[in-house]
Design a protein around this motif. Structure first.
Motif, PDB file in Angstrom:
ATOM      1  N   MET A   1       0.841  -1.179   0.000  1.00  0.00           N
ATOM      2  CA  MET A   1       0.000   0.000   0.000  1.00  0.00           C
ATOM      3  C   MET A   1       0.887   1.244   0.000  1.00  0.00           C
ATOM      4  N   SER A   2       0.558   2.176  -0.832  1.00  0.00           N
ATOM      5  CA  SER A   2       1.309   3.423  -0.891  1.00  0.00           C
ATOM      6  C   SER A   2       1.109   4.224   0.386  1.00  0.00           C
ATOM      7  N   GLU A   3       2.128   4.970   0.764  1.00  0.00           N
ATOM      8  CA  GLU A   3       2.030   5.812   1.951  1.00  0.00           C
ATOM      9  C   GLU A   3       1.342   7.132   1.649  1.00  0.00           C
ATOM     10  N   GLU A   4       1.493   7.635   0.421  1.00  0.00           N
ATOM     11  CA  GLU A   4       0.874   8.900   0.042  1.00  0.00           C
ATOM     12  C   GLU A   4       0.269   8.766  -1.343  1.00  0.00           C
ATOM     13  N   LEU A   5      -0.962   9.265  -1.497  1.00  0.00           N
ATOM     14  CA  LEU A   5      -1.630   9.250  -2.790  1.00  0.00           C
ATOM     15  C   LEU A   5      -1.869  10.683  -3.241  1.00  0.00           C
ATOM     16  N   VAL A   6      -1.684  10.918  -4.539  1.00  0.00           N
ATOM     17  CA  VAL A   6      -1.853  12.244  -5.112  1.00  0.00           C
ATOM     18  C   VAL A   6      -3.187  12.290  -5.848  1.00  0.00           C
ATOM     19  N   TYR A   7      -3.992  13.294  -5.535  1.00  0.00           N
ATOM     20  CA  TYR A   7      -5.293  13.473  -6.157  1.00  0.00           C
ATOM     21  C   TYR A   7      -5.416  14.876  -6.709  1.00  0.00           C
ATOM     22  N   ASP A   8      -6.151  14.985  -7.790  1.00  0.00           N
ATOM     23  CA  ASP A   8      -6.557  16.290  -8.272  1.00  0.00           C
ATOM     24  C   ASP A   8      -7.729  16.724  -7.395  1.00  0.00           C
ATOM     25  N   GLN A   9      -7.909  18.014  -7.206  1.00  0.00           N
ATOM     26  CA  GLN A   9      -9.021  18.460  -6.367  1.00  0.00           C
ATOM     27  C   GLN A   9     -10.334  18.138  -7.064  1.00  0.00           C
ATOM     28  N   ASP A  10     -11.189  17.469  -6.378  1.00  0.00           N
ATOM     29  CA  ASP A  10     -12.461  17.007  -6.915  1.00  0.00           C
ATOM     30  C   ASP A  10     -13.508  17.126  -5.821  1.00  0.00           C
ATOM     31  N   HIS A  11     -14.757  17.374  -6.198  1.00  0.00           N
ATOM     32  CA  HIS A  11     -15.807  17.535  -5.194  1.00  0.00           C
ATOM     33  C   HIS A  11     -16.124  16.231  -4.447  1.00  0.00           C
ATOM     34  N   LEU A  12     -15.688  15.091  -4.968  1.00  0.00           N
ATOM     35  CA  LEU A  12     -15.889  13.826  -4.259  1.00  0.00           C
ATOM     36  C   LEU A  12     -14.861  13.622  -3.149  1.00  0.00           C
ATOM     37  N   ILE A  13     -13.771  14.355  -3.217  1.00  0.00           N
ATOM     38  CA  ILE A  13     -12.687  14.220  -2.253  1.00  0.00           C
ATOM     39  C   ILE A  13     -12.617  15.408  -1.311  1.00  0.00           C
ATOM     40  N   ALA A  14     -12.678  16.610  -1.868  1.00  0.00           N
ATOM     41  CA  ALA A  14     -12.495  17.822  -1.065  1.00  0.00           C
ATOM     42  C   ALA A  14     -13.742  18.696  -1.116  1.00  0.00           C
ATOM     43  N   VAL A  15     -14.121  19.214   0.048  1.00  0.00           N
ATOM     44  CA  VAL A  15     -15.260  20.120   0.143  1.00  0.00           C
ATOM     45  C   VAL A  15     -14.818  21.527  -0.232  1.00  0.00           C
ATOM     46  N   SER A  16     -13.717  21.972   0.352  1.00  0.00           N
ATOM     47  CA  SER A  16     -13.211  23.307   0.050  1.00  0.00           C
ATOM     48  C   SER A  16     -11.764  23.425   0.499  1.00  0.00           C
ATOM     49  N   GLU A  17     -11.189  24.554   0.141  1.00  0.00           N
ATOM     50  CA  GLU A  17      -9.827  24.871   0.554  1.00  0.00           C
ATOM     51  C   GLU A  17      -9.927  26.124   1.419  1.00  0.00           C
ATOM     52  N   ASN A  18      -9.558  26.001   2.666  1.00  0.00           N
ATOM     53  CA  ASN A  18      -9.701  27.082   3.624  1.00  0.00           C
ATOM     54  C   ASN A  18      -8.320  27.637   3.954  1.00  0.00           C
ATOM     55  N   ALA A  19      -7.927  28.709   3.269  1.00  0.00           N
ATOM     56  CA  ALA A  19      -6.617  29.335   3.498  1.00  0.00           C
ATOM     57  C   ALA A  19      -5.472  28.315   3.424  1.00  0.00           C
ATOM     58  N   GLY A  20      -5.541  27.441   2.436  1.00  0.00           N
ATOM     59  CA  GLY A  20      -4.491  26.442   2.257  1.00  0.00           C
ATOM     60  C   GLY A  20      -4.769  25.110   2.930  1.00  0.00           C
ATOM     61  N   ASP A  21      -5.701  25.073   3.871  1.00  0.00           N
ATOM     62  CA  ASP A  21      -6.085  23.819   4.517  1.00  0.00           C
ATOM     63  C   ASP A  21      -7.202  23.168   3.705  1.00  0.00           C
ATOM     64  N   ILE A  22      -6.975  21.944   3.292  1.00  0.00           N
ATOM     65  CA  ILE A  22      -7.960  21.222   2.503  1.00  0.00           C
ATOM     66  C   ILE A  22      -8.965  20.571   3.441  1.00  0.00           C
ATOM     67  N   ILE A  23     -10.237  20.777   3.174  1.00  0.00           N
ATOM     68  CA  ILE A  23     -11.290  20.146   3.962  1.00  0.00           C
ATOM     69  C   ILE A  23     -11.851  19.004   3.125  1.00  0.00           C
ATOM     70  N   LEU A  24     -11.623  17.769   3.597  1.00  0.00           N
ATOM     71  CA  LEU A  24     -12.051  16.578   2.866  1.00  0.00           C
ATOM     72  C   LEU A  24     -13.525  16.284   3.143  1.00  0.00           C
ATOM     73  N   THR A  25     -14.149  15.566   2.208  1.00  0.00           N
ATOM     74  CA  THR A  25     -15.517  15.107   2.460  1.00  0.00           C
ATOM     75  C   THR A  25     -15.483  14.086   3.590  1.00  0.00           C
TER      76      THR A  25
END
Length: 79
Positions: A1-25
């Motif tokens: 299993m990978s330790e880190e996965l890279v994702y493009d920002q998508d509404h299924l993954i992230a709700v919003s970006e709050n001053a650089g902090d990503i808020i996940l669903t």
């Protein structure tokens, strides 16, 4: 299993970006915590980070899946 996965920002993954902090669903955050991997989300409108995820898409389209016929997932995973 990978330790880190890279994702493009998508509404299924992230709700919003709050001053650089990503808020996940909630759903994705639960999955991430269950599988215990780190998430790297590409920043919006940033070609330097977008290149990381776009390179994977190019690899799958041009190399991994080239000349392969998809019949079902089991056959695809065997090759």
């Amino acid at each position: 299993m990978s330790e880190e996965l890279v994702y493009d920002q998508d509404h299924l993954i992230a709700v919003s970006e709050n001053a650089g902090d990503i808020i996940l669903t909630k759903e994705f955050q639960s999955y991430q915590q269950m599988r215990k991997f780190n998430v790297f989300l590409c920043r919006k409108n940033d070609p330097e980070t977008k290149g990381k995820i776009e390179s994977v898409v190019k690899y799958v389209k041009r190399n991994f899946s080239k000349n392969r016929v998809f019949t079902n997932l089991e056959v695809w995973n065997e090759l």
